[in-house]
Design a protein around this motif. Structure first.
Motif, PDB file in Angstrom:
ATOM      1  N   ALA A 255    -108.802 -16.255  -7.746  1.00  0.00           N
ATOM      2  CA  ALA A 255    -108.722 -17.714  -7.647  1.00  0.00           C
ATOM      3  C   ALA A 255    -107.283 -18.183  -7.769  1.00  0.00           C
ATOM      4  CB  ALA A 255    -109.584 -18.368  -8.730  1.00  0.00           C
ATOM      5  N   LEU A 256    -107.032 -19.362  -7.208  1.00  0.00           N
ATOM      6  CA  LEU A 256    -105.709 -19.988  -7.274  1.00  0.00           C
ATOM      7  C   LEU A 256    -105.857 -21.438  -7.705  1.00  0.00           C
ATOM      8  CD1 LEU A 256    -102.619 -19.991  -6.635  1.00  0.00           C
ATOM      9  CD2 LEU A 256    -103.243 -20.768  -4.330  1.00  0.00           C
ATOM     10  N   LEU A 257    -105.019 -21.850  -8.665  1.00  0.00           N
ATOM     11  CA  LEU A 257    -104.959 -23.235  -9.100  1.00  0.00           C
ATOM     12  C   LEU A 257    -103.630 -23.831  -8.657  1.00  0.00           C
ATOM     13  CD1 LEU A 257    -107.209 -22.089 -10.966  1.00  0.00           C
ATOM     14  CD2 LEU A 257    -106.306 -23.545 -12.793  1.00  0.00           C
ATOM     15  N   VAL A 258    -103.690 -24.987  -8.002  1.00  0.00           N
ATOM     16  CA  VAL A 258    -102.486 -25.750  -7.678  1.00  0.00           C
ATOM     17  C   VAL A 258    -102.486 -26.985  -8.570  1.00  0.00           C
ATOM     18  CG1 VAL A 258    -101.265 -27.068  -5.920  1.00  0.00           C
ATOM     19  CG2 VAL A 258    -102.338 -24.906  -5.310  1.00  0.00           C
ATOM     20  N   SER A 345    -103.285 -33.155 -12.280  1.00  0.00           N
ATOM     21  CA  SER A 345    -104.406 -32.997 -11.357  1.00  0.00           C
ATOM     22  C   SER A 345    -104.375 -31.557 -10.849  1.00  0.00           C
ATOM     23  CB  SER A 345    -104.295 -33.977 -10.188  1.00  0.00           C
ATOM     24  OG  SER A 345    -104.388 -35.308 -10.645  1.00  0.00           O
ATOM     25  N   ILE A 346    -105.557 -30.976 -10.692  1.00  0.00           N
ATOM     26  CA  ILE A 346    -105.632 -29.545 -10.373  1.00  0.00           C
ATOM     27  C   ILE A 346    -106.582 -29.324  -9.205  1.00  0.00           C
ATOM     28  CG2 ILE A 346    -106.125 -27.230 -11.267  1.00  0.00           C
ATOM     29  CD1 ILE A 346    -105.699 -28.313 -14.090  1.00  0.00           C
ATOM     30  N   GLY A 347    -106.159 -28.505  -8.265  1.00  0.00           N
ATOM     31  CA  GLY A 347    -107.023 -28.060  -7.182  1.00  0.00           C
ATOM     32  C   GLY A 347    -107.318 -26.579  -7.344  1.00  0.00           C
ATOM     33  N   VAL A 348    -108.576 -26.212  -7.184  1.00  0.00           N
ATOM     34  CA  VAL A 348    -109.002 -24.819  -7.408  1.00  0.00           C
ATOM     35  C   VAL A 348    -109.590 -24.266  -6.118  1.00  0.00           C
ATOM     36  CG1 VAL A 348    -110.373 -23.270  -8.859  1.00  0.00           C
ATOM     37  CG2 VAL A 348    -109.593 -25.476  -9.778  1.00  0.00           C
ATOM     38  N   ALA A 349    -109.154 -23.082  -5.736  1.00  0.00           N
ATOM     39  CA  ALA A 349    -109.696 -22.414  -4.549  1.00  0.00           C
ATOM     40  C   ALA A 349    -109.883 -20.942  -4.843  1.00  0.00           C
ATOM     41  CB  ALA A 349    -108.768 -22.609  -3.346  1.00  0.00           C
TER      42      ALA A 349
END
Length: 400
Positions: A255-258, A345-349
């Motif tokens: 997983a990657l968090l931006v 704020s965090i985006g998870v993919a």
């Protein structure tokens, strides 16, 4: 054939030159502690060689022999301490001083109390080879999965030196009087020349070790963000490329968090860039407390960070995102006076087969989720859910 005084002069000049080289290295790189020990070792060895040459010229006195042997043993101990310091081991003076004192006592005993050249050579040999024998394991062991070429060279040379000293000691015991470094003979001249060459080779190995270490440190610095000390964009891309290639081979997701700091431009405009830098550093420390061993935090520029979570699902990525948000919110609640609260704020993919070995696709997916989190009111997180292929979506609609 070269005379013994001439050969010992070569020995002195050789060690003086090595001492000057190591002194320059120690001055240029103060944090490289091993260089100071290797400087001292070379200079002390030069003094020992000078005393040995005096023994050749002052044949009626054995005091230069005692001084030469003691100094050379001390030089070997200093060289071994440099090796220990290089590998971040405790380099204590106790062992070096004890070995030197015992060598001095042993040599003095077999010079003044009971004159015996074989026993002097035996005492000197044991004291001289012990420090190198104790550090051979460090020189020949792997560091970070590889053996340094310089360390390998130094280990081989040290082994050869140990072998030469051992053969000399055995020969002195079997044929007394034939194995002295101050006796004028073709054999002794050859041995002294060999020792000059090996001492240069040993220090060349040390120099290669230093170059390899400094090169690795420079390479590491090139992968770190100057402000926060975490990985930079280059390091992140390297890690993502490795993880994507690994996942593409074995099918195991990661997983990657931006992460983006909310309102960071306002912080800079209102409080100044120094306060903004302090916020970035503070967030870095907070985020690192919520990561697991093996997770990687990187600053990709400005107020944007990424976290790589190896062997993790989207659900686990969301869990880490919640942890980061919780520590930021708890810290913001405790802010008083001029303290600046930090919101993110965090985006998870998650990596999928469609992403394959292309890290830019995963970053784009996490950025899409980050946009959703911003659109949803900030100070939160969102996950990227890949859209189903049109054929699968049509099939599900028909069943419905």
């Amino acid at each position: 054939m070269l005379s013994v005084p001439t050969l010992w002069t070569v020995f002195i000049i050789n060690f003086l030159a090595l001492g000057l080289i190591w002194a320059y290295v120690a001055r240029s790189y103060p944090a490289f502690g091993a260089a100071r020990f290797w400087t001292a070792s070379a200079l002390v060895a030069s003094a020992g060689a000078s005393c040995a040459m005096l023994r050749v010229m002052l044949t009626d006195s054995l005091l230069p022999l005692l001084a030469a042997g003691t100094l050379m043993v001390f030089a070997a101990g200093l060289a071994a301490m440099g090796i220990e310091r290089f590998y971040d081991k405790p380099a204590t003076w106790r062992a070096t001083l004890l070995t030197t004192a015992l060598a001095f006592a042993g040599l003095g005993t077999f010079i003044f109390a009971y004159d015996s050249m074989p026993m002097r050579i035996l005492v000197y040999t044991i004291a001289q080879v012990t420090p190198f024998a104790l550090t051979l394991k460090l020189l020949l062991s792997s560091e970070n999965g590889r053996v340094s070429p310089g360390a390998r060279l130094a280990g081989i040379v040290a082994s050869v030196l140990i072998g030469i000293y051992a053969l000399r000691a055995v020969g002195a015991l079997l044929q007394p009087g034939e194995f002295s470094f101050v006796r004028f003979s073709a054999g002794q001249s050859l041995v002294i020349l060999l020792m000059v060459f090996l001492s240069m080779a040993l220090n060349f190995g040390f120099l290669l070790m230093a170059i390899d270490r400094l090169r690795n440190e420079v390479a590491d610095l090139a992968l770190l963000d100057d402000l926060t000390g975490v990985g930079n964009r280059r390091h992140l891309l390297q890690r993502l490329t490795e993880e994507c290639a690994r996942s593409d081979r074995n099918g195991e997701a990661f997983a990657l968090l931006v992460i983006d700091l909310d309102g960071f431009k306002g912080i800079n405009d209102t409080h100044g860039h120094a306060a903004g830098d302090a916020c970035l550093q503070h967030f870095t420390l907070m985020a690192q407390t919520r990561l697991r061993p093996g997770d990687m935090l990187a600053r990709t520029g400005g107020d944007e960070f990424c976290i790589v979570l190896p062997s993790s699902s989207l659900r686990e990525g969301a869990m880490i995102a919640r942890r980061v948000l919780e520590v930021c919110r708890a810290d913001a609640e405790q802010c008083t006076g001029r303290d600046i609260p930090i919101a993110v704020s965090i985006g998870v993919a998650q990596w999928t087969r469609e992403i394959g070995p292309h890290p830019d696709r995963l970053v784009a997916a996490a950025d899409h989720a980050l946009y959703d989190a911003k659109k949803g009111g900030k100070n939160g997180y969102a996950t990227y859910e890949p859209k189903l292929p049109k054929t699968v979506e049509a099939s599900l609609r028909k069943r419905a």
